[in-house]
Scaffold this motif. Structure first.
Motif, PDB file in Angstrom:
ATOM      1  N   ALA A  99       2.163   1.505  -3.510  1.00 27.74           N
ATOM      2  CA  ALA A  99       1.069   1.974  -4.375  1.00 27.74           C
ATOM      3  C   ALA A  99       0.864   3.475  -4.245  1.00 27.74           C
ATOM      4  O   ALA A  99       0.643   4.172  -5.246  1.00 27.74           O
ATOM      5  N   GLU A 100       0.946   3.979  -3.021  1.00 25.27           N
ATOM      6  CA  GLU A 100       0.760   5.414  -2.797  1.00 25.27           C
ATOM      7  C   GLU A 100       1.836   6.222  -3.506  1.00 25.27           C
ATOM      8  O   GLU A 100       1.559   7.262  -4.122  1.00 25.27           O
ATOM      9  N   GLU A 101       3.079   5.732  -3.447  1.00 25.37           N
ATOM     10  CA  GLU A 101       4.166   6.418  -4.148  1.00 25.37           C
ATOM     11  C   GLU A 101       3.920   6.426  -5.656  1.00 25.37           C
ATOM     12  O   GLU A 101       4.156   7.432  -6.335  1.00 25.37           O
TER      13      GLU A 101
ATOM     14  N   GLU B 122       0.841  -1.203   0.000  1.00 27.37           N
ATOM     15  CA  GLU B 122       0.000   0.000   0.000  1.00 27.37           C
ATOM     16  C   GLU B 122       0.874   1.250   0.000  1.00 27.37           C
ATOM     17  O   GLU B 122       0.544   2.245  -0.656  1.00 27.37           O
ATOM     18  N   GLU B 123       1.996   1.196   0.698  1.00 23.62           N
ATOM     19  CA  GLU B 123       2.931   2.325   0.684  1.00 23.62           C
ATOM     20  C   GLU B 123       3.558   2.492  -0.700  1.00 23.62           C
ATOM     21  O   GLU B 123       3.718   3.612  -1.194  1.00 23.62           O
TER      22      GLU B 123
ATOM     23  N   ARG C 297       1.018   6.149  -7.266  1.00 19.84           N
ATOM     24  CA  ARG C 297      -0.142   7.001  -7.600  1.00 19.84           C
ATOM     25  C   ARG C 297       0.267   8.464  -7.662  1.00 19.84           C
ATOM     26  O   ARG C 297      -0.270   9.230  -8.470  1.00 19.84           O
ATOM     27  N   LYS C 298       1.201   8.849  -6.812  1.00 22.43           N
ATOM     28  CA  LYS C 298       1.698  10.225  -6.852  1.00 22.43           C
ATOM     29  C   LYS C 298       2.415  10.514  -8.171  1.00 22.43           C
ATOM     30  O   LYS C 298       2.505  11.670  -8.594  1.00 22.43           O
TER      31      LYS C 298
ATOM     32  N   THR D 218      -3.460  -3.485  -5.853  1.00 22.24           N
ATOM     33  CA  THR D 218      -2.631  -4.266  -4.931  1.00 22.24           C
ATOM     34  C   THR D 218      -3.336  -5.544  -4.499  1.00 22.24           C
ATOM     35  O   THR D 218      -4.547  -5.567  -4.329  1.00 22.24           O
TER      36      THR D 218
END
Length: 303
Positions: free
Chosen positions: A77-79, A74-75, A81-82, A89
């Motif tokens: 994925a967040e990077e 999830e971490e 998406r930015k 995921t």
């Protein structure tokens, strides 16, 4: 007589291809586009996998991230998406064939056919062979070798049907060499390299030239798993450098990506040198390793 004739005929053909490859060294390789490709990366929660995910995000790919570590992916994925990527995921235990097949079916239903498969998930345990637990040995082969079979069997049929795709096997320089205190890990990476080479040949004989294969063989990487190396010749690599080499290899359809590239020379020369010469070099290296053994064992928690 027939064998002799074949040898004679092979000499000019071999010389022609050697010259051809030499010329290619001075010609910039054409890079393909990855825009719109659906990329699945196993072991994407940290280290090399996370860096790969970010690199593919910059190529406008749709990402499918697998890992056993939910918080980690999830971490990642967040990077991504930015960076503008569309990311999905899935929590997957790559030690379990049924989990891989079940999740692969869900991915195909939810997202579609994978066009680039990165078998990156890996497990490592360092120590004398007799100190490694049986379950650790089994886990290393399940993740580092067998998982490649299950993911490829799940996603290759769609690639074959469209004659399009790219399969990346993340192995290691340890898969070419003998590594002290890493017998099981090195053996599993030998298996991964053999899998890549045999799969590449099989696709060639099936005439599926639209499906590319690459094998990444880096030296030890500074990802936290290994904090020191059993050699004085090469330092630990940084993930960004390794992923840059990998992306360049994928974009130019390189079959074998060795980092650092100088290792290719060592692997080639090893086959030509007499055993006595190799043993002399090994003794010199062993003397240095023994001198620094205590620090090396502390850094890598070797019993």
């Amino acid at each position: 007589m027939h064998v002799l004739l074949c040898v004679v005929m092979m000499v000019p053909i071999a010389l022609y291809h050697y010259v051809q490859e030499l010329v290619k060294l001075f010609i910039p390789k054409k890079k393909k586009s990855l825009t719109g490709e659906i990329v699945l990366i196993t072991g994407a929660a940290h280290g090399l996998g996370r860096e790969m995910a970010c690199a593919f995000s910059k190529h406008q790919c749709k990402l499918v991230l697998w890992d056993i570590n939910k918080q980690g992916i999830e971490e990642t994925a967040e990077e991504c998406r930015k960076l503008g990527a569309v990311v999905h995921t899935y929590v997957v235990d790559c030690r379990k064939r049924e989990d891989i097949y079940r999740t692969a079916a869900k991915v195909k239903k939810d997202i579609g056919d994978i066009s680039i498969l990165i078998n990156n998930a890996g497990v490592i345990a360092t120590g004398h062979l007799l100190s490694i637990k049986d379950e650790q040995i089994q886990s290393m082969f399940e993740v580092n070798a067998l998982a490649h079979y299950w993911t490829v069997k799940a996603f290759l049929p769609a690639m074959l049907e469209r004659n399009h795709g790219h399969i990346v096997t993340v192995a290691s320089c340890a898969g070419f060499a003998a590594v002290p205190f890493m017998v099981t890990y090195a053996s599993s990476k030998h298996s991964a390299i053999g899998f890549h080479r045999s799969l590449t040949e099989e696709l060639y004989w099936l005439r599926k030239d639209g499906i590319k294969t690459s094998c990444l063989c880096p030296f030890f990487i500074n990802t936290g798993f290994v904090k020191d190396t059993p050699t004085r010749t090469f330092p630990l690599l940084e993930t960004e450098h390794v992923v840059n080499k990998l992306m360049d290899g994928i974009l130019t359809d390189q079959k074998m990506i060795v980092v650092p590239q100088g290792f290719k020379f060592f692997f080639s020369i090893e086959r030509l040198l007499p055993e006595s010469v190799l043993r002399f070099c090994e003794r010199a290296e062993t003397e240095w390793v023994n001198k620094h053994r205590n620090q090396y064992q502390r850094n890598n928690q070797i019993s």
